[in-house]
Design an enzyme around this catalytic site. Structure first.
Site, PDB file in Angstrom:
ATOM      1  N   ASP A   1     -10.491   1.390 -24.639  1.00 23.30           N
ATOM      2  CA  ASP A   1     -10.447   0.662 -23.091  1.00 23.30           C
ATOM      3  C   ASP A   1     -10.801   2.439 -22.421  1.00 23.30           C
ATOM      4  O   ASP A   1      -9.966   3.242 -22.447  1.00 23.30           O
ATOM      5  CB  ASP A   1      -9.646   0.632 -22.604  1.00 23.30           C
TER       6      ASP A   1
ATOM      7  N   ARG B   1      -3.418  -7.712 -20.537  1.00 26.44           N
ATOM      8  CA  ARG B   1      -3.965  -8.102 -21.846  1.00 26.44           C
ATOM      9  C   ARG B   1      -3.615  -6.695 -22.674  1.00 26.44           C
ATOM     10  O   ARG B   1      -3.608  -6.610 -23.394  1.00 26.44           O
ATOM     11  CB  ARG B   1      -5.360  -7.070 -20.968  1.00 26.44           C
TER      12      ARG B   1
ATOM     13  N   GLU C   1       2.318  -7.706   8.767  1.00 34.10           N
ATOM     14  CA  GLU C   1       2.166  -6.256   8.821  1.00 34.10           C
ATOM     15  C   GLU C   1       3.564  -5.881   7.646  1.00 34.10           C
ATOM     16  O   GLU C   1       3.146  -4.604   7.392  1.00 34.10           O
ATOM     17  CB  GLU C   1       3.105  -6.193  10.289  1.00 34.10           C
TER      18      GLU C   1
ATOM     19  N   PRO D   1       0.660  -1.704  -0.391  1.00 37.21           N
ATOM     20  CA  PRO D   1       0.492  -0.109   0.103  1.00 37.21           C
ATOM     21  C   PRO D   1       0.788   1.509  -0.191  1.00 37.21           C
ATOM     22  O   PRO D   1       0.861   2.568  -0.054  1.00 37.21           O
ATOM     23  CB  PRO D   1      -0.712  -0.126   1.427  1.00 37.21           C
TER      24      PRO D   1
HETATM   25  N1  ADE Z   1      -1.289  -5.594  -0.107  1.00 32.35           N
HETATM   26  C1  ADE Z   1      -1.970  -5.074   0.428  1.00 32.35           C
HETATM   27  N2  ADE Z   1      -2.377  -3.897   0.533  1.00 32.35           N
HETATM   28  C2  ADE Z   1      -1.998  -3.431  -1.034  1.00 32.35           C
HETATM   29  C3  ADE Z   1      -2.208  -2.862  -1.849  1.00 32.35           C
HETATM   30  N3  ADE Z   1      -3.282  -1.627  -2.035  1.00 32.35           N
HETATM   31  N4  ADE Z   1      -1.597  -2.264  -3.020  1.00 32.35           N
HETATM   32  C4  ADE Z   1      -0.634  -3.473  -3.500  1.00 32.35           C
HETATM   33  N5  ADE Z   1      -0.667  -3.998  -2.308  1.00 32.35           N
HETATM   34  C5  ADE Z   1      -1.154  -4.392  -1.010  1.00 32.35           C
END
Ligand code: ADE
Length: 244
Positions: free
Chosen positions: A167, A152, A114, A87
């Site tokens: 697209d 793709r 974590e 994230p």
């Molecule tokens: N791992 C946990 N959350 C994620 C996300 N939003 N994007 C990519 N990998 C992740």
């Protein structure tokens, strides 16, 4: 293109990569896909891949030595990007997918628990990608999303007349509506222009529908999409109508 995934949950990839377009890409020899289990690179007796964080706090951290060993084992001497799904990465967009689709070889690393020890990032990771501003339990689903969005775009994967150029997002806009038979469904017809046989008119109508939908749903995209004079005039008209 070759894509290798490092994960603690290899089975999560089997179903998705054995169906539909991802399977066709593999069958046609356009995609060489391989999964490696990070646990196979744990040299300790218990095959331990994670440990508790220094400084305390909850959760488990993927160990730097195990992860670095796994990455170094699969990474040959090409300079394939090693991408951690997390994230905290740059956000996956059409532009990022298009950029990655030009690469002959990608290595995707799925974090879990974590997070991963920062030193594994420092020595073995070259890029970090997030699929959006929310947190998943691991990188596997994110890796699958990335793989689908990238594969793709490889020429030949969607067939000769793949419509990737139309697209949503390919030209910075959302796509407009689509219709197919029957001509009438529950009292709803089909826009006459689509059955008129005038290709130039159809193209113009599609462009305007894309502009209209983008303006209604994602006006932020209009700030960066490449727009012609005609596009701008049409948008000005839409805005005028909305104010009237
Ligand atoms: N791992 C946990 N959350 C994620 C996300 N939003 N994007 C990519 N990998 C992740």
């Amino acid at each position: 293109m070759k894509i290798e995934v490092l994960t603690l949950f290899p089975d999560m990839f089997s179903a998705v990569m054995s169906e539909s377009m991802m399977w066709k890409a593999r069958e046609r020899g356009l995609l060489d896909f391989q999964v490696h289990n990070i646990r196979d690179y744990a040299e300790n007796k218990q095959r331990k891949v994670d440990d508790s964080p220094y400084g305390g706090g909850g959760g488990m951290i993927l160990k730097a030595d195990v992860l670095a060993r796994a990455i170094e084992a699969v990474k040959p001497d090409d300079d394939a990007p090693v991408i951690l799904l997390s994230p905290q990465g740059r956000v996956l967009t059409h532009r990022v997918a298009a950029e990655l689709s030009q690469q002959p070889h990608l290595i995707l690393v799925c974090g879990h628990y974590e997070g991963v020890d920062e030193r594994a990032r420092q020595v073995a990771i070259s890029d970090e990608i997030s699929i959006g501003d929310y947190v998943l339990t691991g990188g596997e689903l994110a890796a699958l999303v990335l793989i689908d969005a990238v594969v793709r775009l490889i020429p030949g994967v969607l067939g000769a007349e793949g419509a990737q150029h139309r697209d949503s997002h390919a030209d910075g806009l959302l796509e407009g509506p689509h219709y197919t038979r029957p001509p009438e469904f529950r009292g709803l017809g089909v826009p006459a222009v689509l059955t008129s046989g005038h290709h130039a008119e159809v193209d113009r109508w599609r462009r305007r529908q894309a502009l209209k939908r983008t303006w209604e749903r994602r006006p932020d995209l209009l700030e960066t999409a490449p727009l012609s004079e005609e596009d701008r005039a049409y948008l000005a008209r839409l805005r005028g109508e909305a104010e009237a």
